[in-house]
Design a protein around this motif. Structure first.
Motif, PDB file in Angstrom:
ATOM      1  N   TYR A 275       1.123  -0.703   0.243  1.00 13.51           N
ATOM      2  CA  TYR A 275       0.240   0.115   0.199  1.00 13.51           C
ATOM      3  C   TYR A 275       0.985   1.095  -0.043  1.00 13.51           C
ATOM      4  O   TYR A 275       0.513   2.166  -0.269  1.00 13.51           O
ATOM      5  N   ARG A 276       1.798   1.555   0.945  1.00  8.78           N
ATOM      6  CA  ARG A 276       2.605   1.811   1.315  1.00  8.78           C
ATOM      7  C   ARG A 276       3.984   2.156   0.077  1.00  8.78           C
ATOM      8  O   ARG A 276       4.615   3.227   0.206  1.00  8.78           O
ATOM      9  N   GLY A 277       4.367   1.311  -0.562  1.00 10.94           N
ATOM     10  CA  GLY A 277       6.106   1.036  -0.977  1.00 10.94           C
ATOM     11  C   GLY A 277       6.409   0.953  -0.257  1.00 10.94           C
ATOM     12  O   GLY A 277       6.995   0.825   1.064  1.00 10.94           O
ATOM     13  N   MET A 278       7.799   0.305  -0.705  1.00 12.89           N
ATOM     14  CA  MET A 278       9.256   0.156  -0.202  1.00 12.89           C
ATOM     15  C   MET A 278       9.903   0.967   0.529  1.00 12.89           C
ATOM     16  O   MET A 278       9.736   2.331   0.029  1.00 12.89           O
ATOM     17  N   PRO A 279       9.855   1.119   1.566  1.00  9.75           N
ATOM     18  CA  PRO A 279      10.474   2.158   2.445  1.00  9.75           C
ATOM     19  C   PRO A 279      11.709   2.335   2.376  1.00  9.75           C
ATOM     20  O   PRO A 279      12.499   2.137   1.961  1.00  9.75           O
ATOM     21  N   GLN A 280      12.355   4.174   2.644  1.00  9.30           N
ATOM     22  CA  GLN A 280      13.242   3.686   2.568  1.00  9.30           C
ATOM     23  C   GLN A 280      14.832   4.762   3.850  1.00  9.30           C
ATOM     24  O   GLN A 280      13.666   4.421   4.495  1.00  9.30           O
ATOM     25  N   GLY A 281      15.545   4.413   3.795  1.00  5.31           N
ATOM     26  CA  GLY A 281      16.773   5.032   5.062  1.00  5.31           C
ATOM     27  C   GLY A 281      16.122   3.238   5.598  1.00  5.31           C
ATOM     28  O   GLY A 281      17.103   2.809   5.939  1.00  5.31           O
ATOM     29  N   PRO A 282      16.266   4.445   7.054  1.00 10.92           N
ATOM     30  CA  PRO A 282      16.143   3.712   8.577  1.00 10.92           C
ATOM     31  C   PRO A 282      14.838   3.346   8.911  1.00 10.92           C
ATOM     32  O   PRO A 282      14.607   2.127   9.630  1.00 10.92           O
ATOM     33  N   ALA A 283      13.971   4.045   7.768  1.00 13.68           N
ATOM     34  CA  ALA A 283      12.281   2.733   8.104  1.00 13.68           C
ATOM     35  C   ALA A 283      12.322   1.431   7.332  1.00 13.68           C
ATOM     36  O   ALA A 283      12.002   0.285   7.993  1.00 13.68           O
ATOM     37  N   MET A 284      13.665   0.802   6.560  1.00  8.02           N
ATOM     38  CA  MET A 284      13.594   0.251   5.769  1.00  8.02           C
ATOM     39  C   MET A 284      14.270  -0.743   6.774  1.00  8.02           C
ATOM     40  O   MET A 284      13.661  -2.196   6.627  1.00  8.02           O
ATOM     41  N   PHE A 285      14.952  -0.524   7.286  1.00  5.71           N
ATOM     42  CA  PHE A 285      15.894  -1.518   8.193  1.00  5.71           C
ATOM     43  C   PHE A 285      14.685  -2.197   9.339  1.00  5.71           C
ATOM     44  O   PHE A 285      14.930  -3.254   9.654  1.00  5.71           O
ATOM     45  N   GLU A 286      14.061  -1.334   9.777  1.00  6.94           N
ATOM     46  CA  GLU A 286      13.127  -1.167  11.065  1.00  6.94           C
ATOM     47  C   GLU A 286      11.755  -1.752  10.635  1.00  6.94           C
ATOM     48  O   GLU A 286      11.826  -2.849  10.981  1.00  6.94           O
ATOM     49  N   THR A 287      11.142  -1.983   8.956  1.00  8.54           N
ATOM     50  CA  THR A 287      10.077  -2.392   8.698  1.00  8.54           C
ATOM     51  C   THR A 287      10.805  -3.776   7.955  1.00  8.54           C
ATOM     52  O   THR A 287      10.192  -4.797   8.529  1.00  8.54           O
ATOM     53  N   ILE A 288      11.605  -4.419   7.198  1.00 11.88           N
ATOM     54  CA  ILE A 288      12.414  -5.133   6.644  1.00 11.88           C
ATOM     55  C   ILE A 288      13.105  -5.863   7.802  1.00 11.88           C
ATOM     56  O   ILE A 288      12.385  -7.436   8.021  1.00 11.88           O
TER      57      ILE A 288
END
Length: 73
Positions: free
Chosen positions: A31-44
């Motif tokens: 829905y939101r798209g692939m996160p970038q930066g630190p959010a990618m580490f937190e989410t994935i």
């Protein structure tokens, strides 16, 4: 048989919660798209490792019947 570990019902609960967590994480990314930066580490990284690890651990325990009430079934 593990006398002190979680029972079969608790392992099934953990498995279902892990599946739901992974599904919600995938839906949020879709829905939101692939996160970038630190959010990618937190989410994935963190959420994916937690829900994925719990899913695999619970599934392994259920398949091998390594739960505290194994003698009941």
């Amino acid at each position: 048989m593990n006398r002190y570990g979680p029972g079969r019902k608790e392992l099934k609960f953990r498995l279902y919660v892990s599946i739901a967590g992974l599904a919600f994480m995938a839906a949020a990314i879709a829905y939101r798209g692939m996160p970038q930066g630190p959010a990618m580490f937190e989410t994935i990284g963190i959420a994916g490792a937690f829900f994925g690890g719990t899913f695999l651990w619970s599934l392994k325990k259920l398949i091998r019947k390594e739960y505290s009430d194994a003698s009941d079934h």
